[in-house]
Design a protein around this motif. Structure first.
Motif, short mmCIF file in Angstrom:
data_model
loop_
_atom_site.label_atom_id
_atom_site.label_comp_id
_atom_site.label_asym_id
_atom_site.label_seq_id
_atom_site.Cartn_x
_atom_site.Cartn_y
_atom_site.Cartn_z
N ALA A 62 0.86 -1.18 0.00
CA ALA A 62 0.00 0.00 0.00
C ALA A 62 0.89 1.23 0.00
O ALA A 62 2.02 1.19 0.50
N THR A 63 0.39 2.30 -0.57
CA THR A 63 1.08 3.59 -0.50
C THR A 63 0.13 4.59 0.14
O THR A 63 -1.07 4.60 -0.12
N TRP A 74 -4.54 7.15 -0.08
CA TRP A 74 -3.98 5.81 0.03
C TRP A 74 -4.52 4.89 -1.05
O TRP A 74 -5.63 5.05 -1.53
N THR A 75 -3.66 3.94 -1.43
CA THR A 75 -4.00 2.94 -2.43
C THR A 75 -3.40 1.61 -1.99
O THR A 75 -2.25 1.55 -1.57
N VAL A 76 -4.19 0.55 -2.11
CA VAL A 76 -3.72 -0.80 -1.79
C VAL A 76 -3.43 -1.53 -3.10
O VAL A 76 -4.21 -1.47 -4.04
N ASP A 77 -2.30 -2.22 -3.14
CA ASP A 77 -1.86 -2.99 -4.30
C ASP A 77 -1.94 -2.17 -5.59
O ASP A 77 -2.62 -2.54 -6.55
N PRO A 78 -1.22 -1.03 -5.62
CA PRO A 78 -1.27 -0.20 -6.82
C PRO A 78 -0.66 -0.91 -8.01
O PRO A 78 0.29 -1.68 -7.87
N GLY A 79 -1.20 -0.66 -9.18
CA GLY A 79 -0.64 -1.20 -10.42
C GLY A 79 0.59 -0.42 -10.82
O GLY A 79 0.84 0.69 -10.33
N GLU A 88 -6.75 6.05 -4.73
CA GLU A 88 -8.14 5.57 -4.79
C GLU A 88 -8.98 6.13 -3.65
O GLU A 88 -10.16 6.41 -3.82
N ASP A 89 -8.40 6.27 -2.48
CA ASP A 89 -9.14 6.65 -1.28
C ASP A 89 -8.41 7.76 -0.53
O ASP A 89 -7.19 7.92 -0.66
#
Length: 107
Positions: A62-63, A74-79, A88-89
């Motif tokens: 996550a970042t 925050w983003t989980v499992d970014p591409g 995303e959030d």
């Protein structure tokens, strides 16, 4: 200010504001408190006071980027193509962002 019955009303605010500035160490402590000891966080502080946090927990990454005054994205499992497209959030606090991350990696 005058009340409807004609009395003078004086309003005061006695609440003191305390500036909150998340530091690299306090960010690591918050990660540990919210995600536990198995999560690893790489925290980078920038001169303007914002932080960038890369998290690794199990098979997930996550970042989280932001600061206390503007909030945390925050983003989980970014591409691989998500690097500069935003998050995303968002959450108003780092703890809120980490709780959101926890919710996504737990499913």
């Amino acid at each position: 200010m005058t009340a409807p019955d004609g009395r003078t009303v004086i309003l005061t605010n006695r609440e003191e504001s305390i500036a909150v500035n998340t530091t690299e160490q306090s960010a690591r402590d918050t990660v540990r408190r919210v995600l536990g000891d198995t999560a690893h966080a790489d925290v980078t502080a920038f001169p303007a006071g914002n932080l960038s946090i890369s998290l690794h927990s199990g098979e997930h990454t996550a970042t989280i980027d932001g600061d206390d005054s503007s909030g945390w994205g925050w983003t989980v499992d970014p591409g691989t193509d998500d690097g500069f497209t935003g998050h995303e959030d968002v959450a108003p606090t780092l703890e809120g962002a980490l709780t959101g991350v926890r919710g996504k990696i737990a499913t």
